[in-house]
Design a protein around this motif. Structure first.
Motif, mmCIF file in Angstrom:
data_model
loop_
_atom_site.group_PDB
_atom_site.id
_atom_site.type_symbol
_atom_site.label_atom_id
_atom_site.label_comp_id
_atom_site.label_asym_id
_atom_site.label_seq_id
_atom_site.Cartn_x
_atom_site.Cartn_y
_atom_site.Cartn_z
ATOM 1 N N ILE A 27 -26.463 47.678 1.709
ATOM 2 C CA ILE A 27 -25.650 46.663 1.767
ATOM 3 C C ILE A 27 -25.335 46.168 0.263
ATOM 4 O O ILE A 27 -24.282 45.696 -0.032
ATOM 5 C CB ILE A 27 -26.151 45.530 2.796
ATOM 6 C CG1 ILE A 27 -26.102 46.220 4.212
ATOM 7 C CG2 ILE A 27 -25.491 44.347 2.619
ATOM 8 C CD1 ILE A 27 -26.740 45.588 5.243
ATOM 9 N N ARG A 28 -26.629 46.026 -0.478
ATOM 10 C CA ARG A 28 -26.584 45.366 -1.719
ATOM 11 C C ARG A 28 -25.513 46.230 -2.535
ATOM 12 O O ARG A 28 -24.896 45.476 -3.421
ATOM 13 C CB ARG A 28 -27.943 45.117 -2.133
ATOM 14 C CG ARG A 28 -28.017 44.421 -3.527
ATOM 15 C CD ARG A 28 -29.152 44.101 -4.022
ATOM 16 N NE ARG A 28 -30.137 45.459 -4.284
ATOM 17 C CZ ARG A 28 -30.911 45.726 -3.613
ATOM 18 N NH1 ARG A 28 -31.261 45.043 -2.428
ATOM 19 N NH2 ARG A 28 -31.787 47.080 -3.735
ATOM 20 N N ASP A 29 -25.823 47.421 -2.501
ATOM 21 C CA ASP A 29 -24.963 48.343 -3.611
ATOM 22 C C ASP A 29 -23.434 48.526 -2.996
ATOM 23 O O ASP A 29 -22.591 48.845 -3.901
ATOM 24 C CB ASP A 29 -25.766 49.796 -3.585
ATOM 25 C CG ASP A 29 -27.010 49.576 -4.276
ATOM 26 O OD1 ASP A 29 -27.731 50.464 -4.276
ATOM 27 O OD2 ASP A 29 -27.500 48.438 -4.652
ATOM 28 N N LYS A 30 -23.137 48.524 -1.578
ATOM 29 C CA LYS A 30 -21.924 49.167 -1.331
ATOM 30 C C LYS A 30 -20.984 48.214 -0.399
ATOM 31 O O LYS A 30 -20.005 48.669 -0.334
ATOM 32 C CB LYS A 30 -22.194 50.274 -0.685
ATOM 33 C CG LYS A 30 -22.814 51.775 -1.221
ATOM 34 C CD LYS A 30 -22.870 52.811 -0.425
ATOM 35 C CE LYS A 30 -23.704 53.868 -1.304
ATOM 36 N NZ LYS A 30 -23.758 55.103 -0.286
ATOM 37 N N TYR A 31 -21.537 47.093 -0.034
ATOM 38 C CA TYR A 31 -20.753 45.954 0.664
ATOM 39 C C TYR A 31 -21.101 44.864 0.101
ATOM 40 O O TYR A 31 -21.931 44.022 0.740
ATOM 41 C CB TYR A 31 -21.362 46.190 2.228
ATOM 42 C CG TYR A 31 -21.297 47.457 2.839
ATOM 43 C CD1 TYR A 31 -19.995 47.931 3.378
ATOM 44 C CD2 TYR A 31 -22.112 48.772 2.572
ATOM 45 C CE1 TYR A 31 -19.692 49.112 3.829
ATOM 46 C CE2 TYR A 31 -21.858 49.870 3.195
ATOM 47 C CZ TYR A 31 -20.586 50.264 3.834
ATOM 48 O OH TYR A 31 -20.487 51.340 4.376
ATOM 49 N N LYS A 32 -20.579 44.535 -0.849
ATOM 50 C CA LYS A 32 -20.379 43.227 -1.912
ATOM 51 C C LYS A 32 -20.169 42.068 -0.770
ATOM 52 O O LYS A 32 -20.418 40.917 -1.102
ATOM 53 C CB LYS A 32 -19.727 43.170 -2.827
ATOM 54 C CG LYS A 32 -20.213 44.354 -3.707
ATOM 55 C CD LYS A 32 -21.511 44.470 -4.548
ATOM 56 C CE LYS A 32 -21.955 45.514 -5.357
ATOM 57 N NZ LYS A 32 -23.190 45.434 -6.049
ATOM 58 N N ASN A 33 -18.824 42.329 0.270
ATOM 59 C CA ASN A 33 -18.681 41.097 1.095
ATOM 60 C C ASN A 33 -19.696 40.751 2.179
ATOM 61 O O ASN A 33 -19.283 40.174 2.900
ATOM 62 C CB ASN A 33 -17.202 41.473 1.362
ATOM 63 C CG ASN A 33 -17.426 42.508 2.439
ATOM 64 O OD1 ASN A 33 -18.118 43.381 2.186
ATOM 65 N ND2 ASN A 33 -16.398 42.420 3.345
#
Length: 264
Positions: A237-243
């Protein structure tokens, strides 16, 4: 509601991840119990031009046109004119109205323009024409213009029509079980790494599904264990889903083994 008009115009990209090259579809949504005679117009230096004219049935959305990048600039000024009526029954009289919009056409190239709406599964740029019987930005109505537009253009083919289906309010928490025993019929023959990849695939599938659902809360139930899956989930989530943001889910409801993700 029986006597209220709700009308919307929507633009939907075929490929929202490739806005510089994609084609777009334009829909009129008739979310009411009225028939509509209407015309869809755009204006250039020489005057107004009819892009579509016809009738749409109650609670139906109809595709008006498909267009590419070469046509985007022609949509800087648009207008919907309509007359509303019912067949074979009494109804409340609605005044003929023309609603005009001046569009910022650069928004066709911005991903955040296209959002979730009540009417479409795909992200769309949805403009209210009439909201609970109140026209948005009404322009001066000219009955002769509407009559002329109706005569000018008839669609050669039957346009794409489908019932208006409003999606339910998306406020419920989505729960996703990540335990291998729940996702797989058997783990025989699979390495720990392969199982982890499958679990993360489920995470990605869920987040991709709800990535435009602002405010949506998703609880991933991963168990406590040694923390391998939880740490991999947080990194994904931290790397690919910034929202998206993460926090521990409610201990009372899920114990120690769950993480809640909020889409922003």
């Amino acid at each position: 509601e029986g006597e209220k008009l709700n009308i919307a115009l929507a633009y939907i990209p075929d490929e929202s991840k490739h806005l510089n090259t994609t084609r777009f579809s334009c829909y009129l949504v008739n979310d009411s119990n009225y028939y509509l005679y209407f015309s869809y117009l755009s204006r250039d230096d020489e005057g107004w031009r009819t892009r579509y004219a016809g009738m749409v049935e109650p609670n139906i959305q109809v595709m008006l046109e498909e267009f590419g990048q070469e046509d985007v600039n022609s949509l800087e000024r648009i207008c919907i004119q309509y007359i509303a009526f019912k067949k074979d029954k009494h109804f409340s009289l609605k005044s003929p109205v023309a609603v005009e919009y001046r569009l910022d056409t650069t928004k066709f190239y911005k991903l955040h323009t296209f959002r979730e709406s009540l009417y479409f599964d795909e992200p769309s740029w949805t403009l209210d024409i009439v909201k609970n019987d109140m026209p948005v930005r009404p322009a001066v109505f000219d009955a002769s213009d509407l009559e002329r537009a109706m005569k000018m253009k008839k669609s050669a083919d039957i346009p794409l029509r489908k019932p208006v289906v409003k999606h339910a309010e998306k406020t419920a928490i989505v729960e996703v079980e990540l335990h291998a025993s729940a996702l797989l019929d058997t783990t025989a023959g699979l390495t720990s790494s392969e199982i982890l990849d499958y679990q993360l695939g489920k995470v990605r599938e869920t987040l991709d599904q709800y990535r435009h659902a602002k405010g949506r809360k998703i609880v991933f139930i991963h168990g406590k264990g040694e923390g391998v899956l939880r740490n991999a989930l947080l990194k994904e989530i931290r790397d690919k889903y910034k929202n998206c943001s993460c926090q521990d889910a409610s201990f009372r409801e899920y114990g120690f083994g769950a993480t809640m993700v909020t889409v922003h």
